[in-house]
Design a protein around this motif. Structure first.
Motif, PDB file in Angstrom:
ATOM      1  N   SER A 196     -21.668  -7.242 -64.288  1.00  0.00           N
ATOM      2  CA  SER A 196     -21.091  -7.995 -63.974  1.00  0.00           C
ATOM      3  C   SER A 196     -18.955  -7.835 -64.259  1.00  0.00           C
ATOM      4  N   ARG A 197     -19.055  -6.682 -65.037  1.00  0.00           N
ATOM      5  CA  ARG A 197     -17.693  -6.447 -65.198  1.00  0.00           C
ATOM      6  C   ARG A 197     -17.030  -5.906 -64.394  1.00  0.00           C
ATOM      7  N   ALA A 198     -18.463  -4.860 -63.685  1.00  0.00           N
ATOM      8  CA  ALA A 198     -18.071  -4.466 -62.595  1.00  0.00           C
ATOM      9  C   ALA A 198     -17.152  -5.142 -61.221  1.00  0.00           C
ATOM     10  N   ALA A 199     -18.266  -6.478 -60.994  1.00  0.00           N
ATOM     11  CA  ALA A 199     -18.208  -7.445 -60.303  1.00  0.00           C
ATOM     12  C   ALA A 199     -16.768  -7.644 -59.835  1.00  0.00           C
ATOM     13  N   VAL A 203     -13.766  -6.518 -60.604  1.00  0.00           N
ATOM     14  CA  VAL A 203     -13.332  -6.049 -60.688  1.00  0.00           C
ATOM     15  C   VAL A 203     -13.196  -5.327 -59.156  1.00  0.00           C
ATOM     16  N   LEU A 204     -14.269  -4.843 -58.549  1.00  0.00           N
ATOM     17  CA  LEU A 204     -14.732  -5.548 -57.390  1.00  0.00           C
ATOM     18  C   LEU A 204     -14.241  -6.410 -56.259  1.00  0.00           C
ATOM     19  N   HIS A 205     -14.555  -7.887 -56.941  1.00  0.00           N
ATOM     20  CA  HIS A 205     -13.811  -9.057 -56.436  1.00  0.00           C
ATOM     21  C   HIS A 205     -15.539  -9.103 -55.118  1.00  0.00           C
ATOM     22  N   ILE A 206     -16.632  -9.201 -55.970  1.00  0.00           N
ATOM     23  CA  ILE A 206     -17.730  -9.121 -55.445  1.00  0.00           C
ATOM     24  C   ILE A 206     -18.788  -9.732 -55.989  1.00  0.00           C
ATOM     25  N   VAL A 207     -19.737 -10.519 -55.747  1.00  0.00           N
ATOM     26  CA  VAL A 207     -20.668 -11.800 -56.135  1.00  0.00           C
ATOM     27  C   VAL A 207     -21.833 -10.410 -57.136  1.00  0.00           C
ATOM     28  N   GLN A 208     -22.208 -10.685 -58.645  1.00  0.00           N
ATOM     29  CA  GLN A 208     -22.596  -9.672 -58.903  1.00  0.00           C
ATOM     30  C   GLN A 208     -24.386 -10.031 -57.925  1.00  0.00           C
ATOM     31  N   PRO A 209     -24.667 -11.126 -57.776  1.00  0.00           N
ATOM     32  CA  PRO A 209     -26.389 -10.161 -57.161  1.00  0.00           C
ATOM     33  C   PRO A 209     -25.921 -10.093 -55.613  1.00  0.00           C
ATOM     34  N   ALA A 210     -25.169  -9.452 -54.995  1.00  0.00           N
ATOM     35  CA  ALA A 210     -24.975  -8.982 -54.255  1.00  0.00           C
ATOM     36  C   ALA A 210     -25.085  -7.693 -54.218  1.00  0.00           C
TER      37      ALA A 210
END
Length: 310
Positions: A19-22, A24-31
């Motif tokens: 979730s934190r990485a998502a 920071v990366l501005h991407i949804v977690q499922p993707a």
């Protein structure tokens, strides 16, 4: 395998959470999860596992993480190399420096680079010599200060200084030398506090002892300079080191250093870079400053007991 997958994987390991990485990366977690699963399928192994501490790399993941970091850094360096202006270098430069050289060189170099090249993000990594060699070889470091032990043929090298090594004890130690110098046969009878054979000055010391037909009788292996100092001050033994990492204690009279009279104990300190990975303009600028700062420190006496080679 895509570059974005490497970025995603490194971000998850760095942040320890999908979730934190998502975020920071501005991407949804499922993707994000889908991209990592695709990467694992391509590699045929699991890279991450969930634990009570969050997302952690598996053993295979730890190995892949090191390679991913190196690849992403080289991509960043390549981008900087073609976009930066030659007379105003910019970008990130990572330089590795051994613990025993850090006391003399690290802060003056950091200050000099910041003053001369404000657009360069300069990162200093203080590590054991063996670790620095591997990081430079893999591309995770642009430059490294290494000791020339005959194993640097895989790198471009610029010798900086030849640094004398001394016999050092606590002031008033039971192992202290009563004279102004010490012989090898006296030195080897004391318990010696030294780095391990894989790091630092130890290979050079062992080489000199072999050439003289001698060997150490008692060795306490400590790779941390801070812990080594504590062991010396506790009078657990003596050490053989350049004086620079111990200079504050020597100047305060807490430690005493004497030369070895019947053998040449020294090490060559060199600035190294990879033969396979080109330096960016920023890295070349930092390399030049390393040589300039070294000359200044030697001429001022702030790096004592060394012979200038650059």
């Amino acid at each position: 395998m895509e570059i974005r997958q490497l970025r995603y994987f490194v971000a998850i390991v760095d942040h320890g959470s999908l979730s934190r990485a998502a975020r920071v990366l501005h991407i949804v977690q499922p993707a994000l999860t889908q991209q990592i699963q695709s990467l694992e399928e391509e590699l045929g192994t699991q890279l991450l596992h969930r634990s009570a501490q969050g997302m952690q790399a598996t053993e295979a993941g730890k190995i892949f993480y090191e390679h991913a970091q190196a690849i992403l850094k080289q991509i960043s360096d390549a981008r900087s190399a073609v976009t930066q202006i030659t007379d105003s270098p910019s970008g990130t430069v990572e330089l590795g420096i051994p613990q025993s050289v850090s006391a003399a060189l690290a802060f003056p170099l950091l200050k000099a680079v910041r003053e001369s090249y404000p657009d360069i993000t300069f990162q200093l990594t203080e590590e054991l010599t063996g670790n620095l060699t591997e990081q430079l070889r893999s591309g995770r470091l642009n430059l490294a200060i290494l000791f020339d032990d005959g194993q640097l043929s895989g790198f471009h090298t610029q010798p900086l200084v030849e640094e004398d090594m001394m016999y050092v004890t606590r002031a008033g130690s039971q192992f202290a030398c009563k004279r102004k110098s010490i012989r090898l046969d006296q030195l080897v009878r004391a318990p010696l506090i030294l780095p391990s054979l894989q790091h630092g000055v130890r290979p050079r010391i062992e080489q000199v002892l072999r050439e003289q037909g001698k060997s150490t009788e008692q060795v306490i292996e400590i790779t941390s300079i801070a812990i080594l100092k504590s062991a010396l001050l506790a009078d657990m033994g003596a050490t053989i080191l350049p004086v620079s990492p111990l200079l504050p204690e020597i100047l305060r009279g807490e430690m005493v250093a004497v030369p070895v009279s019947d053998a040449k104990l020294s090490r060559t300190v060199s600035l190294c870079s990879s033969k396979n990975i080109p330096l960016t303009n920023a890295a070349r600028a930092v390399a030049k400053r390393v040589q300039e700062v070294t000359r200044q420190l030697v001429s001022s006496g702030d790096w004592p007991d060394v012979k200038l080679l650059t």
